[in-house]
Write a protein that holds these residues in place. Structure first.
Motif, PDB file in Angstrom:
ATOM      1  N   ALA A 147       0.832  -1.204   0.000  1.00 53.71           N
ATOM      2  CA  ALA A 147       0.000   0.000   0.000  1.00 53.71           C
ATOM      3  C   ALA A 147       0.868   1.257   0.000  1.00 53.71           C
ATOM      4  O   ALA A 147       0.562   2.231  -0.697  1.00 53.71           O
ATOM      5  CB  ALA A 147      -0.939  -0.003   1.204  1.00 53.71           C
ATOM      6  N   TYR A 193      -8.675   1.639   1.137  1.00 56.79           N
ATOM      7  CA  TYR A 193      -7.837   1.804   2.314  1.00 56.79           C
ATOM      8  C   TYR A 193      -7.554   3.278   2.566  1.00 56.79           C
ATOM      9  O   TYR A 193      -7.845   4.148   1.741  1.00 56.79           O
ATOM     10  CB  TYR A 193      -6.527   1.012   2.208  1.00 56.79           C
ATOM     11  CG  TYR A 193      -5.711   1.236   0.955  1.00 56.79           C
ATOM     12  CD1 TYR A 193      -4.702   2.197   0.900  1.00 56.79           C
ATOM     13  CD2 TYR A 193      -5.921   0.459  -0.189  1.00 56.79           C
ATOM     14  CE1 TYR A 193      -3.939   2.385  -0.240  1.00 56.79           C
ATOM     15  CE2 TYR A 193      -5.162   0.637  -1.337  1.00 56.79           C
ATOM     16  CZ  TYR A 193      -4.174   1.604  -1.355  1.00 56.79           C
ATOM     17  OH  TYR A 193      -3.417   1.787  -2.486  1.00 56.79           O
ATOM     18  N   ASP A 216      -8.589   1.186  -4.920  1.00 56.15           N
ATOM     19  CA  ASP A 216      -7.466   0.582  -5.642  1.00 56.15           C
ATOM     20  C   ASP A 216      -7.904  -0.651  -6.416  1.00 56.15           C
ATOM     21  O   ASP A 216      -8.177  -1.705  -5.850  1.00 56.15           O
ATOM     22  CB  ASP A 216      -6.343   0.212  -4.667  1.00 56.15           C
ATOM     23  CG  ASP A 216      -4.989   0.096  -5.355  1.00 56.15           C
ATOM     24  OD1 ASP A 216      -4.964  -0.231  -6.556  1.00 56.15           O
ATOM     25  OD2 ASP A 216      -3.967   0.333  -4.694  1.00 56.15           O
TER      26      ASP A 216
END
Length: 235
Positions: A147, A193, A216
């Motif tokens: 991430a 996220y 994402d």
């Protein structure tokens, strides 16, 4: 534009590619054809300071990718040094902490990357990469980086003013931003996220801290930014 501004933008472009390169290995689902676009058609991938040749064009690079283990891995850039070179090229050298989850436990190494890039109207491309392990990484606990690498690729693309990059993020960070850090410890391949993006600049203005909400689709080159919130800075 000043030459120093152009050099900083080129540096952001190079780092954007580096974080995309590493994130590709860390979560399944990104198409190889799209990933190959960050490399020059005659890209050279080597190891051990050039003593091992893995690929000398995009076709052989695609064949090399097929040999890479499908294991959980992480790549944290510990240090990066960028310098421009003649005729629209540059060099980006990095020290990277690499980890892999294997049946016998976490294994890792500190790897020196030496890369050369070409810069054109559509952005940078890797022209050559050499990766040489120089030290073992004895960290026993796995530290995910997918991430963080995705967010850093997005932020550096914005600061490089690449086509279709996020102008909102560029405006929030400011043109003088030179260093970025991310906190985003979420499972690889997460569709939604949050991340805390911290920036420091060449000007003594104290930098900024941004709370980001991201969507994402791993198959896309970069995540999509759905919200930016300026975090309060403690005095």
């Amino acid at each position: 534009m000043t030459s120093s501004f152009d050099q900083m933008r080129a540096q952001h472009d190079a780092l954007h590619l580096a974080h995309r390169w590493f994130a590709f290995f860390e979560a399944p689902g990104s198409p190889l054809e799209t990933h190959l676009e960050i490399f020059d058609p005659q890209v050279r991938l080597s190891g051990q300071q050039g003593r091992r040749l893995f690929a000398d064009d995009r076709d052989s690079l695609a064949a090399w990718f097929a040999t890479v283990r499908g294991e959980r891995s992480s790549h944290h850039i510990l240090h990066a040094a960028f310098e421009t070179a003649p005729q629209g090229t540059s060099r980006l050298n990095m020290l990277v902490a690499y980890q892999a989850m294997r049946p016998e436990g976490v294994q890792g190494a500190i790897i020196r990357y030496e890369t050369e890039l070409s810069h054109g109207p559509d952005g940078a491309r890797f022209h050559s990469l050499d990766k040489t392990p120089i030290l073992p990484d004895t960290q026993a606990h796995f530290a995910p980086s997918w991430a963080a690498n995705r967010v850093l690729a997005l932020a550096h693309a914005a600061l490089a003013e690449l086509p279709e990059s996020d102008a909102r993020l560029r405006e929030a960070l400011g043109a003088s931003t030179s260093q970025l850090q991310v906190q985003a410890n979420v499972p690889e391949g997460s569709l939604h996220y949050h991340a805390l993006l911290s920036a420091a600049g060449t000007e003594a203005a104290g930098g900024c801290h941004l709370l980001l909400d991201l969507e994402d689709d791993v198959s896309a080159p970069l995540p999509a930014l759905s919200r930016i919130v300026q975090a309060e800075q403690s005095s």
